[in-house]
Enzyme design. Structure first.
Site, PDB file in Angstrom:
ATOM      1  N   HIS A 211       0.831  -1.199   0.000  1.00  0.00           N
ATOM      2  CA  HIS A 211       0.000   0.000   0.000  1.00  0.00           C
ATOM      3  C   HIS A 211       0.874   1.261   0.000  1.00  0.00           C
ATOM      4  O   HIS A 211       0.627   2.211  -0.746  1.00  0.00           O
ATOM      5  CB  HIS A 211      -0.930  -0.036   1.215  1.00  0.00           C
ATOM      6  CG  HIS A 211      -1.930   1.080   1.248  1.00  0.00           C
ATOM      7  ND1 HIS A 211      -2.094   1.900   2.325  1.00  0.00           N
ATOM      8  CD2 HIS A 211      -2.809   1.516   0.318  1.00  0.00           C
ATOM      9  CE1 HIS A 211      -3.045   2.787   2.057  1.00  0.00           C
ATOM     10  NE2 HIS A 211      -3.493   2.573   0.856  1.00  0.00           N
ATOM     11  N   HIS A 215       1.119   4.092  -3.161  1.00  0.00           N
ATOM     12  CA  HIS A 215       0.974   5.544  -3.036  1.00  0.00           C
ATOM     13  C   HIS A 215       2.273   6.279  -3.376  1.00  0.00           C
ATOM     14  O   HIS A 215       2.252   7.462  -3.691  1.00  0.00           O
ATOM     15  CB  HIS A 215       0.472   5.927  -1.644  1.00  0.00           C
ATOM     16  CG  HIS A 215      -1.012   5.686  -1.481  1.00  0.00           C
ATOM     17  ND1 HIS A 215      -1.960   6.562  -1.930  1.00  0.00           N
ATOM     18  CD2 HIS A 215      -1.697   4.647  -0.946  1.00  0.00           C
ATOM     19  CE1 HIS A 215      -3.171   6.096  -1.666  1.00  0.00           C
ATOM     20  NE2 HIS A 215      -3.034   4.928  -1.071  1.00  0.00           N
ATOM     21  N   HIS A 240      -7.794  -0.150  -4.789  1.00  0.00           N
ATOM     22  CA  HIS A 240      -8.478  -0.179  -3.494  1.00  0.00           C
ATOM     23  C   HIS A 240      -9.744  -1.041  -3.561  1.00  0.00           C
ATOM     24  O   HIS A 240     -10.107  -1.699  -2.587  1.00  0.00           O
ATOM     25  CB  HIS A 240      -8.792   1.234  -3.008  1.00  0.00           C
ATOM     26  CG  HIS A 240      -7.557   2.006  -2.608  1.00  0.00           C
ATOM     27  ND1 HIS A 240      -6.818   2.754  -3.493  1.00  0.00           N
ATOM     28  CD2 HIS A 240      -6.905   2.117  -1.411  1.00  0.00           C
ATOM     29  CE1 HIS A 240      -5.791   3.301  -2.866  1.00  0.00           C
ATOM     30  NE2 HIS A 240      -5.802   2.933  -1.609  1.00  0.00           N
ATOM     31  N   GLU A 350     -10.332  11.154  -4.587  1.00  0.00           N
ATOM     32  CA  GLU A 350      -9.182  10.839  -3.717  1.00  0.00           C
ATOM     33  C   GLU A 350      -8.787  11.961  -2.760  1.00  0.00           C
ATOM     34  O   GLU A 350      -8.615  11.643  -1.575  1.00  0.00           O
ATOM     35  CB  GLU A 350      -7.966  10.430  -4.566  1.00  0.00           C
ATOM     36  CG  GLU A 350      -6.815   9.998  -3.692  1.00  0.00           C
ATOM     37  CD  GLU A 350      -5.546   9.686  -4.470  1.00  0.00           C
ATOM     38  OE1 GLU A 350      -5.540   9.681  -5.698  1.00  0.00           O
ATOM     39  OE2 GLU A 350      -4.544   9.443  -3.784  1.00  0.00           O
ATOM     40  N   HIS A 366     -11.910  11.711   0.151  1.00  0.00           N
ATOM     41  CA  HIS A 366     -11.241  10.528   0.701  1.00  0.00           C
ATOM     42  C   HIS A 366     -10.165  10.897   1.725  1.00  0.00           C
ATOM     43  O   HIS A 366     -10.110  10.337   2.813  1.00  0.00           O
ATOM     44  CB  HIS A 366     -10.664   9.698  -0.447  1.00  0.00           C
ATOM     45  CG  HIS A 366      -9.475   8.880  -0.070  1.00  0.00           C
ATOM     46  ND1 HIS A 366      -8.182   9.328  -0.229  1.00  0.00           N
ATOM     47  CD2 HIS A 366      -9.364   7.658   0.497  1.00  0.00           C
ATOM     48  CE1 HIS A 366      -7.344   8.412   0.208  1.00  0.00           C
ATOM     49  NE2 HIS A 366      -8.027   7.387   0.656  1.00  0.00           N
ATOM     50  N   HIS A 370      -9.923  10.070   5.935  1.00  0.00           N
ATOM     51  CA  HIS A 370      -8.780   9.485   6.649  1.00  0.00           C
ATOM     52  C   HIS A 370      -8.403  10.366   7.844  1.00  0.00           C
ATOM     53  O   HIS A 370      -8.160   9.885   8.941  1.00  0.00           O
ATOM     54  CB  HIS A 370      -7.562   9.401   5.724  1.00  0.00           C
ATOM     55  CG  HIS A 370      -7.444   8.114   4.962  1.00  0.00           C
ATOM     56  ND1 HIS A 370      -6.879   6.981   5.495  1.00  0.00           N
ATOM     57  CD2 HIS A 370      -7.802   7.792   3.700  1.00  0.00           C
ATOM     58  CE1 HIS A 370      -6.888   6.017   4.579  1.00  0.00           C
ATOM     59  NE2 HIS A 370      -7.441   6.480   3.483  1.00  0.00           N
ATOM     60  N   HIS A 406     -12.891   2.871   3.216  1.00  0.00           N
ATOM     61  CA  HIS A 406     -12.705   2.561   1.798  1.00  0.00           C
ATOM     62  C   HIS A 406     -13.884   1.780   1.231  1.00  0.00           C
ATOM     63  O   HIS A 406     -14.130   1.816   0.026  1.00  0.00           O
ATOM     64  CB  HIS A 406     -11.363   1.863   1.551  1.00  0.00           C
ATOM     65  CG  HIS A 406     -10.286   2.852   1.217  1.00  0.00           C
ATOM     66  ND1 HIS A 406     -10.107   3.355  -0.046  1.00  0.00           N
ATOM     67  CD2 HIS A 406      -9.387   3.486   2.005  1.00  0.00           C
ATOM     68  CE1 HIS A 406      -9.131   4.252  -0.037  1.00  0.00           C
ATOM     69  NE2 HIS A 406      -8.676   4.349   1.200  1.00  0.00           N
TER      70      HIS A 406
HETATM   71 CU1  CUO Z   1      -4.732   3.999  -0.057  1.00  0.00          CU
HETATM   72 CU2  CUO Z   1      -7.057   5.658   1.475  1.00  0.00          CU
HETATM   73  O1  CUO Z   1      -6.009   5.474  -0.271  1.00  0.00           O
HETATM   74  O2  CUO Z   1      -5.413   4.627   1.823  1.00  0.00           O
END
Ligand code: CUO
Length: 688
Positions: A211, A215, A240, A350, A366, A370, A406
């Site tokens: 992950h 990113h 995702h 995002e 998004h 978080h 998610h």
């Molecule tokens: Cu990878 Cu929310 O996008 O953690």
């Protein structure tokens, strides 16, 4: 390897120690220009330099900077603060820093710039921005980027185990036989907590480093060359989405029901999470979230977020989906069509500031979700606590709430997909191609076809690059941990081609057949939980064809060695092609979790295969350079420096509604598809 490239590699080591300390097991030291020392060491730079020069074999001289950068833009993020890619301010700082690194006029200046800035910046910010720059500069392609778990191991390891490592390092002489440290199996909660059944998945080191790597390959902010990659918004959705599909299926395997998407931010969050891992920058534990926590508006020195903002953005995005178009800043309507709609939505949800069609209006849905979740325990900073694991891509997947947030984000995308026309026969069929046999079988021996196996395994990975404490001058500290594993298998497909030679794309999925209560799933439910296993091209000759494929060749996964690659010059191959393979290779689902766990008594799945016409799907690449050796997990990570290699929308054919009610009818209607029952049996033993 030339010394500049080696210097770059060494700058990944010992992230918390000053740049003048030795690297490479004490063998190498940088010769720094006087001006590189920070104020703290400047007055005794000579003494410091001498102290770290004893027993050194190699000195790497660094050049003066032709222009000394002004780093004031990064001053707001202190060296001991947590760094988060979801935080707009932090992201903006990282973006400027990446630009600074990319703009360095040549390799020597880049090395000097990195060395100069390293001790003047937050260490996580530095490592992240530096890694992005190394991954994207044309002159640094050969530099391997270590796995994040090796640079900041404390974000991945239970702290008591970490303490063992310190002891082991200080007691046992270097090059002596240091015992690997053992990470306990279940350390975040007891079995009173149902969610703990999924801890092996959520807390897997390979899952979390994948992950982080994803990113890193697809940052949301930075220079256009870094951010604006082919279909990155769609890939944000799809990668995702597949994580969610896998997690839901994994829940069925453990008799838990599907994830409840976090649709309502005003409701208590039932799931608590106590991470028990340490922040790399300040040695504090990541804060926990108690059960039944209510989310509140965040009002902290480095940013405020109101829940009502997030709700308003959510409603606008959903309204746009219902209307079938988004509006850009000038009010121009951009249709959310079959091809580009999902890519536009991915970047907008995002959100990637330079790619969102209208950030002012659709907001930062998004990321701010978080953030609100990650500050639930201390929303106004009155207790001076930093963010929880949800605030950081390195750690977010450990927390059950990640999948609920998610799950909500995925539903938003799925709503758009559900409004698109049902796939037509033309889009789904491949005339003249008939799949007559499907099989998945373990090994070459007499194993029973279509029964696959999972079990526990303990492995050791070297996490020493980030162990920058005490007298360690060695790179042989291993962490030993338990993870799920599967026995490798081979797919065999028989395909009759009644026409001329054709090139096909072979798409393999597994779909759960029943939910946690053993109730059969409808095709509409199955398709949203279809797990992509592999995708590759195959040549189909006229007549009978047998297509074979190994599970280890999967286009979604990377092998264990790549998830947990040892770094450092000792491990680095010298041959050019081997070296190429050694490059930026960490993005990809861990092979050891390619298969869901299944159940001890066996759990039934549909193994689905589809051969589609490659002529409709091929992507003309702008250059014909061969694929990077690391570009094997292309379904999730794309091809390095190339266009996404499949012209179909990601997840085809399960990304849209299908013309039938159940999978048997669907497969029966198209000769280019086939399926078989697949059993996954979990052996609850530690093997190997
Ligand atoms: Cu990878 Cu929310 O996008 O953690």
């Amino acid at each position: 390897m030339n010394t500049d490239l080696k210097a770059l590699e060494l700058l990944f080591q010992r992230p918390l120690e000053p740049v003048f300390t030795t690297r490479d097991q004490g063998k190498t030291v940088f010769d720094l220009p006087e001006s590189f020392y920070t104020d703290r060491y400047r007055n005794n730079s000579e003494e410091v330099a001498n102290r770290f020069s004893q027993n050194v074999q190699t000195r790497i001289p660094l050049r003066e900077l032709t222009s000394v950068p002004n780093l004031d833009f990064a001053a707001k993020l202190g060296r001991k603060h947590q760094f988060s890619l979801f935080n707009s301010l932090h992201r903006e700082i990282a973006s400027q820093l990446v630009k600074l690194y990319l703009d360095a006029p040549n390799l020597q200046q880049f090395v000097s710039l990195a060395a100069y800035t390293k001790d003047r910046l937050n260490p996580v910010l530095f490592q992240y921005s530096y890694a992005v720059a190394v991954a994207h500069r044309p002159d640094t392609r050969e530099v391997p980027i270590p796995n994040i778990s090796q640079v900041f191991p404390s974000n991945f390891i239970e702290p008591s185990a970490f303490q063992d490592a310190r002891q082991e390092a200080s007691v046992v002489e270097k090059n002596g036989n240091r015992a690997p440290i053992t990470i306990p199996d279940n350390y975040t909660a007891s079995d009173r907590e149902d969610e703990q059944r999924l801890a092996y998945f959520r807390e897997d080191i390979g899952v979390n480093s994948h992950h982080w790597h994803w990113h890193l390959v697809y940052p949301a902010s930075g220079p256009a060359t870094v951010v604006n990659k082919d279909r990155r918004g769609e890939l944000f959705y799809y990668m995702h989405h597949q994580i969610l599909a896998r997690y839901n299926v994994e829940r069925f395997c453990n008799n838990l029901k599907r994830v409840l998407p976090l649709n309502n931010l005003r409701e208590e969050i039932i799931e608590g999470y106590f991470p028990k891992i340490l922040s790399s920058v300040n040695n504090r534990t990541y804060p926990a979230r108690i059960s039944n926590q209510l989310l509140r508006d965040v009002d902290r020195p480095d940013g405020s977020i109101e829940i009502s903002d997030v709700e308003r953005w959510r409603d606008r995005v959903l309204a746009a989906i219902d209307q079938g178009f988004v509006e850009d800043t000038k009010g121009t309507r951009i249709p959310l069509d079959e091809k580009r709609g999902i890519d536009i939505l991915g970047n907008l949800v995002e959100a990637a500031p330079s790619l969102s069609v209208n950030m002012q209006y659709y907001g930062n849905l998004h990321n701010q979700g978080h953030n609100i979740i990650s500050f639930a325990h201390d929303p106004d900073a009155r207790h001076l606590e930093d963010f929880g694991v949800m605030g950081d891509v390195t750690t977010a997947m450990r927390d059950p709430i990640f999948y609920r947030w998610h799950g909500f984000i995925d539903n938003v995308f799925n709503k758009h997909k559900a409004l698109l026309p049902v796939y037509t026969n033309d889009e789904l069929s491949f005339n003249g191609i008939n799949v007559t046999y499907v099989e998945a079988k373990i090994g070459a021996g007499p194993a029973r076809p279509n029964t696959l196996l999972t079990y526990w395994q303990r492995s050791t990975a070297n996490l020493a690059a980030g162990l920058d404490f005490g007298p360690v001058e060695d790179d042989t500290i291993g962490a030993n941990f338990r993870h799920l594993q599967n026995a490798p298998w081979t797919y065999t497909f028989n395909v009759t081609n009644s026409g001329a030679r054709r090139t096909a794309t072979c798409r393999i999925f597994i779909c759960p057949k029943t939910d946690e209560r053993n109730q059969p799933l409808r095709l509409e439910e199955q398709r949203l939980m279809a797990i992509e296993m592999d995708k590759f091209t195959a040549e189909l000759m006229p007549g009978e064809n047998t297509v074979r494929r190994e599970s280890t060749q999967s286009s979604v996964a990377i092998p264990f060695e790549r998830s947990f690659r040892a770094v450092g010059v000792n491990y680095q191959p010298t041959a050019a092609d081997e070296l190429a393979r050694f490059r930026f290779c960490g993005c990809g689902w861990p092979q050891h979790l390619l298969l869901p766990k299944g159940k001890p008594e066996g759990m039934l799945f549909d193994l689905f295969v589809m051969f589609s016409d490659y002529a409709n799907e091929a992507v003309a690449q702008p250059t014909n350079t061969p694929n990077d050796a690391c570009s094997t997990a292309y379904s999730f990570c794309g091809l390095k420096d190339k266009l996404y290699p499949d012209a179909r929308t990601m997840g085809f054919p399960f990304d849209r509604r299908l013309p039938n009610d159940n999978l048997t009818d669907f497969v029966g209607a198209f000769s280019n598809m086939a399926k078989t029952d697949l059993t996954i049996r979990f052996n609850d033993k530690l093997v190997g």
